[in-house]
Structure formats: structure tokens, C-alpha cells
Scaffold this active site. Structure first.
Site, PDB file in Angstrom:
ATOM      1  N   ALA A  66       0.877  -1.173   0.000  1.00  0.00           N
ATOM      2  CA  ALA A  66       0.000   0.000   0.000  1.00  0.00           C
ATOM      3  C   ALA A  66       0.913   1.221   0.000  1.00  0.00           C
ATOM      4  O   ALA A  66       2.058   1.143   0.471  1.00  0.00           O
ATOM      5  CB  ALA A  66      -0.864  -0.013   1.251  1.00  0.00           C
ATOM      6  N   GLY A 112       0.299  -4.875   0.780  1.00  0.00           N
ATOM      7  CA  GLY A 112      -0.870  -4.853  -0.104  1.00  0.00           C
ATOM      8  C   GLY A 112      -0.604  -5.527  -1.443  1.00  0.00           C
ATOM      9  O   GLY A 112      -1.539  -6.001  -2.100  1.00  0.00           O
ATOM     10  N   GLU A 115      -1.057  -9.115  -0.754  1.00  0.00           N
ATOM     11  CA  GLU A 115      -2.500  -9.288  -0.508  1.00  0.00           C
ATOM     12  C   GLU A 115      -3.280  -9.264  -1.839  1.00  0.00           C
ATOM     13  O   GLU A 115      -4.227 -10.021  -2.021  1.00  0.00           O
ATOM     14  CB  GLU A 115      -3.010  -8.203   0.448  1.00  0.00           C
ATOM     15  N   GLU A 135       4.009  -5.457   7.362  1.00  0.00           N
ATOM     16  CA  GLU A 135       3.259  -4.393   8.048  1.00  0.00           C
ATOM     17  C   GLU A 135       3.666  -4.183   9.500  1.00  0.00           C
ATOM     18  O   GLU A 135       3.704  -3.053   9.976  1.00  0.00           O
ATOM     19  CB  GLU A 135       1.746  -4.666   7.977  1.00  0.00           C
TER      20      GLU A 135
HETATM   21  N1  COA Z   1       4.628   3.092  -0.430  1.00  0.00           N
HETATM   22  C1  COA Z   1       5.050   4.270  -0.920  1.00  0.00           C
HETATM   23  N2  COA Z   1       6.202   4.398  -1.602  1.00  0.00           N
HETATM   24  C2  COA Z   1       6.938   3.297  -1.782  1.00  0.00           C
HETATM   25  C3  COA Z   1       6.553   2.038  -1.299  1.00  0.00           C
HETATM   26  C4  COA Z   1       5.325   1.966  -0.587  1.00  0.00           C
HETATM   27  N3  COA Z   1       4.869   0.811  -0.114  1.00  0.00           N
HETATM   28  N4  COA Z   1       7.509   1.124  -1.617  1.00  0.00           N
HETATM   29  C5  COA Z   1       8.447   1.792  -2.296  1.00  0.00           C
HETATM   30  N5  COA Z   1       8.111   3.101  -2.401  1.00  0.00           N
HETATM   31  C6  COA Z   1       8.863   4.182  -3.061  1.00  0.00           C
HETATM   32  C7  COA Z   1      10.059   4.618  -2.215  1.00  0.00           C
HETATM   33  O1  COA Z   1       9.655   5.535  -1.220  1.00  0.00           O
HETATM   34  C8  COA Z   1      10.927   5.246  -3.273  1.00  0.00           C
HETATM   35  O2  COA Z   1      10.416   6.519  -3.600  1.00  0.00           O
HETATM   36  P1  COA Z   1      11.398   7.813  -3.725  1.00  0.00           P
HETATM   37  O3  COA Z   1      12.329   7.455  -4.851  1.00  0.00           O
HETATM   38  O4  COA Z   1      10.460   8.931  -4.037  1.00  0.00           O
HETATM   39  O5  COA Z   1      12.101   7.919  -2.416  1.00  0.00           O
HETATM   40  C9  COA Z   1      10.690   4.358  -4.490  1.00  0.00           C
HETATM   41  O6  COA Z   1       9.449   3.703  -4.262  1.00  0.00           O
HETATM   42  C10 COA Z   1      11.770   3.291  -4.672  1.00  0.00           C
HETATM   43  O7  COA Z   1      11.871   2.536  -3.474  1.00  0.00           O
HETATM   44  P2  COA Z   1      13.240   2.310  -2.669  1.00  0.00           P
HETATM   45  O8  COA Z   1      12.889   2.047  -1.233  1.00  0.00           O
HETATM   46  O9  COA Z   1      14.191   3.429  -2.939  1.00  0.00           O
HETATM   47  O10 COA Z   1      13.790   0.981  -3.383  1.00  0.00           O
HETATM   48  P3  COA Z   1      14.755  -0.101  -2.744  1.00  0.00           P
HETATM   49  O11 COA Z   1      15.187  -0.957  -3.882  1.00  0.00           O
HETATM   50  O12 COA Z   1      15.812   0.547  -1.931  1.00  0.00           O
HETATM   51  O13 COA Z   1      13.845  -0.956  -1.749  1.00  0.00           O
HETATM   52  C11 COA Z   1      11.833  -2.132  -1.054  1.00  0.00           C
HETATM   53  C12 COA Z   1      12.781  -1.726  -2.229  1.00  0.00           C
HETATM   54  C13 COA Z   1      10.617  -2.787  -1.674  1.00  0.00           C
HETATM   55  C14 COA Z   1      12.574  -3.109  -0.137  1.00  0.00           C
HETATM   56  C15 COA Z   1      11.451  -0.858  -0.267  1.00  0.00           C
HETATM   57  O14 COA Z   1      10.967   0.102  -1.179  1.00  0.00           O
HETATM   58  C16 COA Z   1      10.375  -1.083   0.773  1.00  0.00           C
HETATM   59  O15 COA Z   1      10.691  -1.630   1.823  1.00  0.00           O
HETATM   60  N6  COA Z   1       9.150  -0.617   0.513  1.00  0.00           N
HETATM   61  C17 COA Z   1       8.056  -0.696   1.459  1.00  0.00           C
HETATM   62  C18 COA Z   1       7.540  -2.089   1.574  1.00  0.00           C
HETATM   63  C19 COA Z   1       6.454  -2.160   2.613  1.00  0.00           C
HETATM   64  O16 COA Z   1       6.671  -2.009   3.795  1.00  0.00           O
HETATM   65  N7  COA Z   1       5.244  -2.426   2.132  1.00  0.00           N
HETATM   66  C20 COA Z   1       4.106  -2.618   2.996  1.00  0.00           C
HETATM   67  C21 COA Z   1       3.307  -1.401   3.065  1.00  0.00           C
HETATM   68  S1  COA Z   1       1.906  -1.656   4.125  1.00  0.00           S
END
Ligand code: COA
Length: 257
Positions: A66, A112, A115, A135
Site C-alpha cells: 500500500a 498490499g 495481498e 506491516e
Molecule cells: N509506499 C510508498 N512508496 C513506496 C513504497 C510503498 N509501499 N515502496 C516503495 N516506495 C517508493 C520509495 O519511497 C521510493 O520513492 P522515492 O524514490 O520517491 O524515495 C521508491 O518507491 C523506490 O523505493 P526504494 O525504497 O528506494 O527501493 P529499494 O530498492 O531501496 O527498496 C523495497 C525496495 C521494496 C525493499 C522498499 O521500497 C520497501 O521496503 N518498501 C516498502 C515495503 C512495505 O513495507 N510495504 C508494505 C506497506 S503496508
């Protein structure tokens, strides 16, 4: 229909939905959820479309969750409203669609995103995919059906572990625990998923939708799935597809549904 966050392609009897927010790793914001709802409603009405495949844009992510930036400041009420509305218009909606939906998981499927994949009827993953429900690392729990569908697919113990650790599992492990049906190379993911989809399109769509209702009934509280199966089985006898399917068998030819 024009969408900002998703791409839709129709190829004969298949539809491919691609979630397209590459800069945000295809994270599900509210706008994407409502566009997905609109496209699923449209495809469900389209009699030519027999199978829907959903995937993520690019090579890195299916859906990274999400959109965290949208709910970081939510109140209790806003949080529960978000989960209720999204479950209703997207996650439960997909699960109960009469058109089969396959998730082609091409990278991160987190929160999400996983999910969403779990609400599809089944899943295929590329070997580069990583899946998890992170989460609790954000101080919240899965809100789009994850606490319910993950135990259904992988069993309670593995679901507890995945949710409590907030960790990610590889595609190989996801296949071993029954979360995905197949693992392919990234290049083969869509061609392979389309091959399975084509196999589905050769069968009766009426019977397939009856099977979806009967299978889903076994997970509904207070519903006797065996009774639903009996009812759905009986109803099939009154369809053109049943007449065609049985006639084709007896005439030693392929059915035309
Ligand atoms: N919501 C909003 N933005 C998100 C996102 C999310 N769930 N997942 C990734 N992004 C955004 C990042 O903020 C970043 O944006 P920016 O360039 O404006 O800063 C962009 O997507 C790229 O992500 P980044 O974190 O830089 O890539 P990464 O390769 O270093 O890491 C992940 C990849 C997937 C491990 C990491 O993005 C992450 O942990 N995301 C969240 C996952 C999460 O907790 N999801 C559950 C949500 S309830």
C-alpha cells in the site's frame, strides 16, 4: 477507458493488467485501487475476456505494498475505512470474480502487493520475486485480507512466522509453501502464465465460474461448501455449455464454448 496508474491490453480472450507506477515500485495508492476496481468491473462484463492476468510494471516490483505516504497520518477511523473500502472494491471483489484472475508476480510483492496477489485465483512468480507482509515493521497489521488469506494458502504456522518476522521469502520458498504454483525465469513469466491462461480459455466459462463460487464457499463462515457444490453442480445441467461439452465428448470432437 483511460487510466493513469494501470495499463490494460486485450489479446484474444485474455486481458493483461499492468500496474504502472514504476517510480513508486507500483505501490497501491487510492487512485490505483479505484482504477483497478473500474477495470475489473469492465473486464467482468466483457464476454470475450475469459482470463485476466495481473502483473507489475518493470523488472523490480509486482507491487511494493500500500502507498505508505498516503496513510502515514491516518486516524483509527480513516484506517479502518481504508481497509474496509479496499477489501470491498478490490480484494474481495477479485476473489469473487467469475472470470479467473492469475497474478504474475515479477518482483517485490509486499504488504498490499502480496495481498493483491493472494486475492487472485492463483499465482505464478518469477525467480526474482520476493514476497512478504512487512506491516508489523511499520506498527500496523495487514489490512487488505492478508491475515486471512495467507493462513489459507500456507497454513497458520508459516503465516504467523511471515507476519511476525515481517520478512520476505524467495519465489522458491513461496512455491514450497504453496503460495505460488510455479516459478519461472523473469523472461518466461508472462509467456508461461499466458500458456496456462489459454488452457483455461478452452473450457466452459460458466462451469469455471460455478467452480470458483463452490471453492470460495468453503472459506465462508457459516456456509456449507458441499451444499453450494451440489447446487452449482445441478445448475450446470441447465446450461448450453453442458449440452455442448457432453455432446462434443460423445461425438468425439473438441467442444466449442
Ligand atoms: N509506499 C510508498 N512508496 C513506496 C513504497 C510503498 N509501499 N515502496 C516503495 N516506495 C517508493 C520509495 O519511497 C521510493 O520513492 P522515492 O524514490 O520517491 O524515495 C521508491 O518507491 C523506490 O523505493 P526504494 O525504497 O528506494 O527501493 P529499494 O530498492 O531501496 O527498496 C523495497 C525496495 C521494496 C525493499 C522498499 O521500497 C520497501 O521496503 N518498501 C516498502 C515495503 C512495505 O513495507 N510495504 C508494505 C506497506 S503496508
Amino acid at each position: 477507458m483511460n487510466f493513469e496508474n494501470i495499463l490494460v491490453q486485450k489479446k484474444e480472450r485474455l486481458a493483461l493488467i499492468t500496474i504502472h507506477r514504476p517510480k513508486k515500485l507500483n505501490a497501491l495508492n487510492k487512485a490505483t485501487i479505484s482504477e483497478l476496481n473500474a477495470v475489473f468491473e469492465e473486464l467482468e462484463e466483457d464476454e470475450n475476456i475469459r482470463v485476466i492476468i495481473i502483473t507489475g510494471s518493470g523488472e523490480k516490483a509486482f507491487v511494493a505494498g500500500a502507498d505508505i505516504s498516503e496513510f502515514a497520518h491516518f486516524s483509527i477511523e480513516e484506517g479502518s475505512d481504508l481497509a474496509r473500502a479496499a477489501q470491498e472494491i478490490l480484494f474481495d471483489y477479485i476473489e469473487n470474480l467469475s472470470t479467473p484472475v492469475i497474478a504474475a508476480i515479477n518482483g517485490f510483492a509486499l504488504g498490499g502487493g502480496l495481498e493483491l496477489a493472494m486475492s487472485c485465483h492463483f499465482r505464478v512468480a518469477s525467480e526474482t520475486a520476493k514476497m512478504g507482509l512487512p506491516e508489523v515493521s511499520l506498527g500496523v497489521i495487514p489490512g487488505y485480507g492478508g491475515t486471512q488469506r495467507l493462513p489459507q494458502l500456507v497454513g497458520k504456522g508459516k503465516a504467523m512466522e511471515m507476519i511476525m518476522t515481517a520478512g520476505m521469502i524467495s519465489a522458491k520458498e513461496a512455491k514450497a509453501v504453496g503460495l505460488v504454483n510455479y516459478v519461472t525465469t523473469l523472461e518466461e513469466l508472462l509467456p508461461f502464465t499466458e500458456k496456462i491462461a489459454h488452457k483455461i480459455t478452452r473450457n466452459s466459462s460458466l462451469a469455471i465460474s460455478a467452480a470458483i463460487r463452490a471453492i470460495n464457499a468453503s472459506f465462508e463462515d457459516g456456509v456449507n461448501g458441499y451444499e453450494v457444490e451440489i447446487q452449482e453442480f445441478g445448475d450446470c445441467f441447465n446450461t448450453e455449455d453442458f449440452k455442448e461439452g457432453t455432446a462434443a465428448f460423445l461425438e468425439k470432437r473438441k467442444p466449442s464454448f
